[in-house]
Design a protein around this motif. Sequence first.
Motif: not given
Length: 302
Positions: A146-153, A182-184, A196-210
């Motif tokens: 159910c958690y979008p982080i699993v799909n995203t990661m 997912t909006g992540i 690594f955990a993202i709770d809820h997640g919608t609207g999170v942005v992580i750039g290329e050189t992070c």
Amino acid sequence: MDQKRINEVLLRNVALLSRLNEKEESMMPTGSAPLPSVEEVRRLVSLAKSIIFTDYFYKRQPEEQIRQHYIGVNMEELYALLRRQIARGLQFCEECSEEDVLPTAEELALRFIDQLPEVKRLLYTDVEAMFQNDPAATNYGEVIYCYPIVNTMTHYRLAHVLHQMQVPVIPRIITEQAHSRTGIDIHPGAQIGEYFAIDHGTGVVIGETCIIGSHVTLYQGVTLGAKSFKYDAEGNMLNVPRHPIIEDRVTIYSNASVLGRITIGHDSVIGGNIWLTHDVPPGSRILQSKAVDVSFQGGLGI
């Protein structure tokens, strides 16, 4: 409407749209081989997911030999799709010669397969981190399903392997498929540690050189972005490190914007709605100022 008129309009526009204009040709790779298939890339990720989370997304088989059979069948299809899509992506590589594309794609596909055990290990640490960080999660299955982080990661960690191999286009297709769902938004070039955990997640942005350490938690709306861009003498944008470094055991709350090549020291907490553009030493607590109560009574102050 007259059928003759309909046919004239359709045929005229088919003819116009069938011609490659100068701008269109300049954006296409040389040659006439097929370009990457978004649908096949989606199937590729689905197969990898069924291999990594076999009991959840394929068939639960307690016996190891039966599991090996099903995983083996999926692995063969995964390799075939990988080889084909990597070869198509390599058409966008200016340094690659046409005769080297297929053998290079075969080698890269095998290298990708060799990385799957490590990808699986990392993804299960992400599942554990999410479960430990959210009291609403009642069991690991709920997190995985159910958690979008699993799909995203899953998308990100698969894409990151291909990005490290310098495969063009395909890694971005993979991460953008997760982004649209997912909006992540995680660029495949970002470096993200385990747990690594993202709770809820919608609207999170992580750039290329992070660069993100281990045991890091983000909440919805967090942006790890660039503050400014550098250009060469001809005015072309330079791809240089421009996104934050997040050290181990950092928590960043909702809608915080952490911008530029700054370092957030380990064991720090960044509060919500913070705009941060400077380094933060380890163990810091960066919070908003307290709100000021300016309420009125009886219409006074209006």
